[in-house]
Design a protein around this motif. Structure first.
Motif, PDB file in Angstrom:
ATOM      1  N   ASP A  38     -39.074  -0.349   9.627  1.00  0.00           N
ATOM      2  CA  ASP A  38     -38.871   0.421   8.396  1.00  0.00           C
ATOM      3  C   ASP A  38     -40.191   1.029   7.942  1.00  0.00           C
ATOM      4  OD1 ASP A  38     -36.212  -0.348   8.338  1.00  0.00           O
ATOM      5  OD2 ASP A  38     -36.628  -2.137   7.132  1.00  0.00           O
ATOM      6  N   ALA A  39     -40.152   2.299   7.546  1.00  0.00           N
ATOM      7  CA  ALA A  39     -41.335   2.959   7.004  1.00  0.00           C
ATOM      8  C   ALA A  39     -41.272   2.862   5.482  1.00  0.00           C
ATOM      9  CB  ALA A  39     -41.387   4.416   7.445  1.00  0.00           C
ATOM     10  N   VAL A  40     -42.002   1.921   4.920  1.00  0.00           N
ATOM     11  CA  VAL A  40     -41.967   1.654   3.485  1.00  0.00           C
ATOM     12  C   VAL A  40     -43.004   2.538   2.783  1.00  0.00           C
ATOM     13  CG1 VAL A  40     -42.205  -0.117   1.705  1.00  0.00           C
ATOM     14  CG2 VAL A  40     -41.312  -0.729   3.975  1.00  0.00           C
ATOM     15  N   PRO A  41     -42.609   3.315   1.765  1.00  0.00           N
ATOM     16  CA  PRO A  41     -43.592   4.148   1.049  1.00  0.00           C
ATOM     17  C   PRO A  41     -44.664   3.288   0.385  1.00  0.00           C
ATOM     18  CG  PRO A  41     -41.349   4.797   0.512  1.00  0.00           C
ATOM     19  CD  PRO A  41     -41.246   3.508   1.260  1.00  0.00           C
ATOM     20  N   ALA A  42     -45.884   3.803   0.365  1.00  0.00           N
ATOM     21  CA  ALA A  42     -47.003   3.083  -0.244  1.00  0.00           C
ATOM     22  C   ALA A  42     -47.820   4.059  -1.083  1.00  0.00           C
ATOM     23  CB  ALA A  42     -47.872   2.441   0.831  1.00  0.00           C
ATOM     24  N   ARG A  43     -48.779   3.505  -1.835  1.00  0.00           N
ATOM     25  CA  ARG A  43     -49.569   4.319  -2.756  1.00  0.00           C
ATOM     26  C   ARG A  43     -50.542   5.235  -2.016  1.00  0.00           C
ATOM     27  NH1 ARG A  43     -54.268   2.651  -1.494  1.00  0.00           N
ATOM     28  NH2 ARG A  43     -54.672   0.447  -1.084  1.00  0.00           N
ATOM     29  N   ALA A  44     -51.024   6.239  -2.730  1.00  0.00           N
ATOM     30  CA  ALA A  44     -52.060   7.125  -2.196  1.00  0.00           C
ATOM     31  C   ALA A  44     -53.412   6.420  -2.214  1.00  0.00           C
ATOM     32  CB  ALA A  44     -52.126   8.408  -3.013  1.00  0.00           C
ATOM     33  N   ARG A  45     -54.309   6.888  -1.382  1.00  0.00           N
ATOM     34  CA  ARG A  45     -55.667   6.370  -1.325  1.00  0.00           C
ATOM     35  C   ARG A  45     -56.568   7.161  -2.277  1.00  0.00           C
ATOM     36  NH1 ARG A  45     -52.955   5.842   3.329  1.00  0.00           N
ATOM     37  NH2 ARG A  45     -53.496   4.193   4.828  1.00  0.00           N
ATOM     38  N   VAL A  46     -57.654   6.541  -2.682  1.00  0.00           N
ATOM     39  CA  VAL A  46     -58.552   7.205  -3.619  1.00  0.00           C
ATOM     40  C   VAL A  46     -59.104   8.501  -3.038  1.00  0.00           C
ATOM     41  CG1 VAL A  46     -60.576   5.883  -2.857  1.00  0.00           C
ATOM     42  CG2 VAL A  46     -60.558   6.885  -5.132  1.00  0.00           C
ATOM     43  N   ALA A  47     -59.245   8.575  -1.729  1.00  0.00           N
ATOM     44  CA  ALA A  47     -59.777   9.786  -1.109  1.00  0.00           C
ATOM     45  C   ALA A  47     -58.808  10.957  -1.231  1.00  0.00           C
ATOM     46  CB  ALA A  47     -60.092   9.528   0.361  1.00  0.00           C
ATOM     47  N   GLU A  48     -57.524  10.661  -1.504  1.00  0.00           N
ATOM     48  CA  GLU A  48     -56.524  11.721  -1.560  1.00  0.00           C
ATOM     49  C   GLU A  48     -55.829  11.823  -2.911  1.00  0.00           C
ATOM     50  OE1 GLU A  48     -54.080  10.329   1.599  1.00  0.00           O
ATOM     51  OE2 GLU A  48     -55.148  11.454   3.140  1.00  0.00           O
ATOM     52  N   ASP A  49     -56.066  10.882  -3.800  1.00  0.00           N
ATOM     53  CA  ASP A  49     -55.383  10.837  -5.090  1.00  0.00           C
ATOM     54  C   ASP A  49     -56.064  11.801  -6.062  1.00  0.00           C
ATOM     55  OD1 ASP A  49     -54.148  10.240  -7.465  1.00  0.00           O
ATOM     56  OD2 ASP A  49     -54.193   8.084  -7.191  1.00  0.00           O
ATOM     57  N   LYS A  50     -55.500  12.966  -6.225  1.00  0.00           N
ATOM     58  CA  LYS A  50     -56.091  14.000  -7.083  1.00  0.00           C
ATOM     59  C   LYS A  50     -55.349  14.035  -8.420  1.00  0.00           C
ATOM     60  CE  LYS A  50     -58.569  15.129  -3.489  1.00  0.00           C
ATOM     61  NZ  LYS A  50     -59.963  14.662  -3.369  1.00  0.00           N
ATOM     62  N   TYR A  51     -55.612  13.065  -9.261  1.00  0.00           N
ATOM     63  CA  TYR A  51     -54.886  13.005 -10.518  1.00  0.00           C
ATOM     64  C   TYR A  51     -55.286  14.159 -11.428  1.00  0.00           C
ATOM     65  CZ  TYR A  51     -52.775  11.141 -14.740  1.00  0.00           C
ATOM     66  OH  TYR A  51     -52.002  10.967 -15.864  1.00  0.00           O
ATOM     67  N   PRO A  52     -54.324  14.921 -11.947  1.00  0.00           N
ATOM     68  CA  PRO A  52     -54.651  16.132 -12.710  1.00  0.00           C
ATOM     69  C   PRO A  52     -54.981  15.883 -14.175  1.00  0.00           C
ATOM     70  CG  PRO A  52     -52.278  15.926 -12.504  1.00  0.00           C
ATOM     71  CD  PRO A  52     -52.871  14.783 -11.713  1.00  0.00           C
ATOM     72  N   GLY A  53     -54.801  14.646 -14.650  1.00  0.00           N
ATOM     73  CA  GLY A  53     -54.997  14.377 -16.060  1.00  0.00           C
ATOM     74  C   GLY A  53     -53.760  14.713 -16.872  1.00  0.00           C
ATOM     75  N   GLN A  54     -53.874  14.597 -18.181  1.00  0.00           N
ATOM     76  CA  GLN A  54     -52.740  14.793 -19.071  1.00  0.00           C
ATOM     77  C   GLN A  54     -53.053  15.849 -20.127  1.00  0.00           C
ATOM     78  OE1 GLN A  54     -52.084  10.878 -20.716  1.00  0.00           O
ATOM     79  NE2 GLN A  54     -51.524   9.988 -18.742  1.00  0.00           N
ATOM     80  N   ASP A  55     -51.991  16.456 -20.638  1.00  0.00           N
ATOM     81  CA  ASP A  55     -52.064  17.340 -21.794  1.00  0.00           C
ATOM     82  C   ASP A  55     -51.266  16.698 -22.921  1.00  0.00           C
ATOM     83  OD1 ASP A  55     -53.555  19.461 -20.591  1.00  0.00           O
ATOM     84  OD2 ASP A  55     -51.732  20.039 -19.510  1.00  0.00           O
ATOM     85  N   PHE A  56     -51.646  17.021 -24.158  1.00  0.00           N
ATOM     86  CA  PHE A  56     -51.007  16.410 -25.311  1.00  0.00           C
ATOM     87  C   PHE A  56     -50.492  17.499 -26.250  1.00  0.00           C
ATOM     88  CE2 PHE A  56     -54.919  13.939 -24.246  1.00  0.00           C
ATOM     89  CZ  PHE A  56     -54.286  12.971 -23.473  1.00  0.00           C
ATOM     90  N   VAL A  57     -49.290  17.277 -26.794  1.00  0.00           N
ATOM     91  CA  VAL A  57     -48.735  18.201 -27.781  1.00  0.00           C
ATOM     92  C   VAL A  57     -48.188  17.398 -28.952  1.00  0.00           C
ATOM     93  CG1 VAL A  57     -48.152  19.986 -26.100  1.00  0.00           C
ATOM     94  CG2 VAL A  57     -46.464  18.245 -26.676  1.00  0.00           C
ATOM     95  N   LEU A  58     -48.172  18.046 -30.118  1.00  0.00           N
ATOM     96  CA  LEU A  58     -47.577  17.464 -31.313  1.00  0.00           C
ATOM     97  C   LEU A  58     -46.436  18.363 -31.744  1.00  0.00           C
ATOM     98  CD1 LEU A  58     -47.980  15.113 -33.391  1.00  0.00           C
ATOM     99  CD2 LEU A  58     -49.152  16.793 -34.824  1.00  0.00           C
ATOM    100  N   LEU A  59     -45.257  17.792 -31.881  1.00  0.00           N
ATOM    101  CA  LEU A  59     -44.074  18.559 -32.266  1.00  0.00           C
ATOM    102  C   LEU A  59     -43.743  18.274 -33.723  1.00  0.00           C
ATOM    103  CD1 LEU A  59     -41.826  17.863 -29.128  1.00  0.00           C
ATOM    104  CD2 LEU A  59     -43.562  19.650 -29.448  1.00  0.00           C
ATOM    105  N   ASP A  60     -43.689  19.321 -34.543  1.00  0.00           N
ATOM    106  CA  ASP A  60     -43.220  19.202 -35.919  1.00  0.00           C
ATOM    107  C   ASP A  60     -41.702  19.389 -35.880  1.00  0.00           C
ATOM    108  OD1 ASP A  60     -42.440  19.600 -38.581  1.00  0.00           O
ATOM    109  OD2 ASP A  60     -44.363  20.515 -39.112  1.00  0.00           O
ATOM    110  N   LEU A  61     -40.965  18.283 -36.002  1.00  0.00           N
ATOM    111  CA  LEU A  61     -39.517  18.331 -35.832  1.00  0.00           C
ATOM    112  C   LEU A  61     -38.824  18.982 -37.017  1.00  0.00           C
ATOM    113  CD1 LEU A  61     -38.931  14.741 -34.368  1.00  0.00           C
ATOM    114  CD2 LEU A  61     -39.488  16.855 -33.163  1.00  0.00           C
TER     115      LEU A  61
END
Length: 824
Positions: free
Chosen positions: A295-318
């Motif tokens: 079985d080919a079990v999925p695994a995590r990315a390595r630090v050499a390839e993990d290009k995390y883009p970061g996050q954006d934040f929004v505030l919604l006035d409901l």
């Protein structure tokens, strides 16, 4: 309410690189069933008899099935906890009064039991909680529990609004239950797509001519515009209509959303939906699958390839249906090139020149692996919002105030670290209904407690060379309770500080390690506490009163055996590190006048950032028993908290920055010298072993100091840090793209030519933390270097933390055999 978190998804892997002997964290799913008795492989050790490997590596239930995850009942007169047999997928839940015996809860009772997690209304007369995806409310005066929802679509979080109504999160929607009518109102309907364009006017020449010449087309356009205008007006004036949907972009996904106390504002954290912490190239082959195939079990990315883009934040006035992108310019240092010196050094090595320039940094909500609070903190009764944000480059952490009228950030506190900001000790929260909040910070060099008024001054509440953690606000907001190791780095107790006067007082007097929970009425502490020879039991500590043991689940056989309590010693460093704390086990009948000097073993704990030279019962309980066995067989055993370990402050933690495996090995050198000078050890008969980070250190010691140890065993070891995960590794070594020097300096595979002494490498094939591939690559490297002095053992069904007693036994038989052959 957290929906997705890259750091928390990898938290168990990253906080750990944990050696497998530490107890596996139980599942949080509240399921109870009667369990069949699991028999140990052999009978447990008998008093007065020497230990055997088969005994101590057997199913550990013979030691006692201990109480875990303990918390207070709502009445402060009872406690709840879990017991779970080793290797069982099923938990057993218990309730126990302070003066009575424990009662196992039935499946039909679990939804009525006092819950660990819950939220209170402002009067604290009601408690709402989510159980099995549905909302329940408990009347704290009568004890009556009412089920509010019964749905198959899970609800993930709940909160009380300032007017007493309940709000809950379901999928990406936010809903409100009106208390008077029971009406369910959707406050926010989040859509992960682009906003529909609606009816548009013709713009192209042919389209305009078509509308001008053909009445049918013109009338169709006119009708569509009228319908759209009608629907917009209806949305504005019809009170029965649900709120308009929010479109947050087809390329985004929600990481976290948090509703304001009055239900008007919603904070949302977003990240790209193209990012995944699992990579399509990262698979883990399972050679013993149920169908007989690989079985080919999925695994995590390595630090050499993990290009995390970061996050954006929004505030919604409901209320006004306005969206405010939260701009990061209000964060002091948001665009600094904090890696300029590192990048310049790496560029110079390859004959290039790096030119530094300012640029906005990637950010994300702070993910602290030592606490469960959200990084988003709304004031309890006002629309004031604090957020804790960290830079993805790991050099900064901010507490910022969010202006709900504009979405702008104002920096309240910035913690910068040239190495990396710790991923624990970042707890913070508002204090009651005031404008004060507390936070933990390592700004002084140690994790300490600070008090700040919104937009005002910061006041330290604790100071000294000790570590503060686990903060709790008292029920009357008069005291902050915390855990600290004031008297000794390896002894932990509970304290409280008066917020107004600053008076600090010790509440427990425990010679070991502990965790605590403050009772709802603020009069008692529920302790989960241990000593060097006794595992965790539960205790009730009356504040200002007596300590009472509540549980007695450690088996009599274990308690009656004469285990050696390791001495905690201080090893003076010859490498400008001060003093290194270590546990030492000595042989039975130890004497410095012995004609022959003793052989010795140094154990290297896992995780890197972990403390094991303390006065509590070690999470490495098998190793603890193995070290007792070695002492019975004439060995001195040392267990060091080398540099990088937890519990000793910031400088000790960051001593390994860009240089993993070198300061730690210097500490091992001092450990061997200490044993030779103080424990009658033959320095030419010392071996070493450890798992995970401890296996990595075994490699670095044997490869770089070949005369230090005569043999070593590396279990589930890291061999190349570029193949480990990003959240852990990029803290210490940055990324391979920015800092290849640090990776080559710190990865054993680059130092393998130094191997001269016998080495045993042991890995689980199903290890999705430190991949089996790590060992495979190093073995091939050693073969190509024509190094004949190593052996390997593989464990086809084992993950990082071994599960099968037979695997533990096989592993430690090989380690023991290695030491017997090479050290005696």
């Amino acid at each position: 309410m957290k929906l997705l978190s890259r750091n928390l998804a990898l938290g168990t892997l990253s906080l750990a690189i944990l050696s497998a002997c530490a107890s596996t964290a139980p599942s949080s799913k509240p399921v109870v069933e009667q369990q069949t008795q699991v028999k140990p492989l052999v009978s447990p050790p008998q008093v007065g008899q020497p230990l055997t490997l088969k005994q101590i590596m057997a199913n550990p239930d013979w030691m006692g099935v201990l109480a875990k995850q303990a918390y207070w009942g709502d009445d402060s007169e009872s406690i709840y906890f879990v017991r779970e047999k080793y290797g069982s997928p099923i938990k057993q839940y218990y309730e126990q009064s302070l003066n009575g015996k424990a009662k196992q809860l039935e499946l039909s009772e679990l939804h009525l039991a006092d819950q660990n997690q819950g939220v209170f209304n402002q009067e604290r007369t009601k408690k709402a909680y989510v159980y099995q995806g549905n909302v329940f409310v408990k009347d704290l005066n009568s004890g009556e529990v009412i089920q509010i929802t019964r749905q198959n679509k899970r609800i993930s979080g709940v909160r009380y609004l300032t007017n007493g109504d309940l709000a809950y999160y379901q999928g990406l929607g936010v809903f409100r239950i009106h208390g008077l009518t029971g009406l369910i109102e959707q406050l926010a309907d989040i859509k992960m797509g682009n906003k529909p364009k609606g009816v548009t006017k013709p713009e192209a020449y042919l389209a305009k001519e078509q509308h001008k010449l053909i009445n049918y087309v013109a009338n169709k356009q006119k009708n569509a515009e009228q319908r759209e205008a009608y629907q917009q007006k209806l949305q504005q004036v019809d009170p029965s209509r649900a709120a308009k949907a929010w479109y947050l972009g087809k390329d985004n996904q929600v990481v976290e959303q948090s509703l304001s106390p009055d239900g008007r504002y919603l904070f949302v954290a977003l990240e790209s939906n193209k990012y995944s912490w699992r990579d399509k190239h990262d698979i883990m082959p399972n050679y013993i699958g149920q169908d007989g195939y690989v079985d080919a079990v999925p695994a995590r990315a390595r630090v050499a390839e993990d290009k995390y883009p970061g996050q954006d934040f929004v505030l919604l006035d409901l209320k006004l249906h306005k969206k405010y992108p939260i701009t990061i310019e209000g964060l002091n240092g948001f665009d600094e090139d904090v890696l300029a010196a590192v990048k310049a050094e790496n560029a110079k090595r390859i004959g290039e020149r790096y030119e530094s320039k300012k640029s906005p940094r990637k950010l994300q909500l702070m993910q602290d692996w030592g606490w469960s609070q959200s990084a988003v903190q709304w004031h309890g009764s006002d629309n004031k919002l604090l957020v804790m944000i960290e830079a993805v480059d790991n050099k900064d952490r901010w507490i910022a105030n969010v202006d709900v009228n504009s979405g702008k950030l104002v920096t309240e506190d910035r913690l910068h670290d040239d190495a990396w900001v710790n991923y624990t000790h970042n707890q913070y929260s508002w204090i009651g209904d005031t404008e004060q909040y507390y936070f933990l910070s390592e700004k002084s060099g140690y994790s300490h407690l600070y008090l700040r008024t919104l937009g005002g001054d910061t006041k330290p509440l604790t100071q000294g060379k000790y570590v503060v953690s686990s903060v709790t606000v008292g029920p009357d907001s008069q005291y902050l309770y915390y855990k600290a190791n004031k008297s000794h780095p390896g002894k932990y107790n509970v304290y409280r500080v008066n917020i107004n006067t600053g008076k600090d007082e010790q509440l427990t007097d425990w010679e070991g390690t502990l965790d605590y929970r403050l009772s709802p009425n603020g009069q008692s502490l529920l302790l989960t506490a241990s000593t060097r020879t006794k595992p965790n039991e539960l205790y009730n500590q009356k504040i200002g009163g007596d300590l009472t043991q509540l549980t007695h689940y450690t088996s009599e056989i274990f308690l009656n055996y004469q285990w050696q309590a390791p001495e905690v010693v201080k090893v003076k460093s010859s490498h400008n590190a001060g003093e290194v704390y270590a546990r030492v086990y000595v042989p039975q009948g130890f004497s410095k006048q012995n004609a022959d000097k003793y052989p010795a073993v140094i154990f290297n704990h896992g995780a890197g950032y972990l403390q094991n030279a303390h006065y509590g019962f070690s999470g490495y309980f098998r190793e603890y028993m193995f070290h007792n066995l070695l002492a019975q067989q004439g060995y001195v055993v040392m267990d060091m908290d080398y540099r990088g370990s937890k519990g000793y402050g910031r400088d000790w933690r960051t001593a390994i920055y860009r240089n993993m495996g070198h300061p730690e090995v210097e500490d091992l050198i001092d450990g061997v010298n200490w044993m030779a000078g103080n424990a009658h050890v033959d320095a030419n008969k010392v071996g070493t072993y450890g798992g995970s980070y401890g296996g990595f250190l075994t490699f670095m010691a044997l490869f770089n100091e070949p005369e230090l140890f005569q043999a070593g065993a590396a279990l589930r070891p890291v061999t190349d840090w570029a193949h480990y995960n990003a959240p852990y590794t990029s803290n210490i070594l940055n990324t391979p793209e920015d800092d290849a020097i640090a990776y080559e300096r710190s990865s054993p595979i680059y130092h393998a030519e130094g191997l001269e002494k016998p080495l045993l490498i042991m890995s689980g094939v199903l290890d999705d933390n430190v991949f089996f591939q790590d060992s495979v690559r190093l073995v091939q490297r050693l073969i190509e270097l024509e190094k004949p002095m190593f052996e390997t053992a593989i464990y086809p069904v084992e993950p990082h933390g071994f599960k099968q007693p037979s695997s533990w036994l096989d592993e430690y038989r090989r380690i023991y055999k290695l030491f017997e052959q090479e050290l005696k």
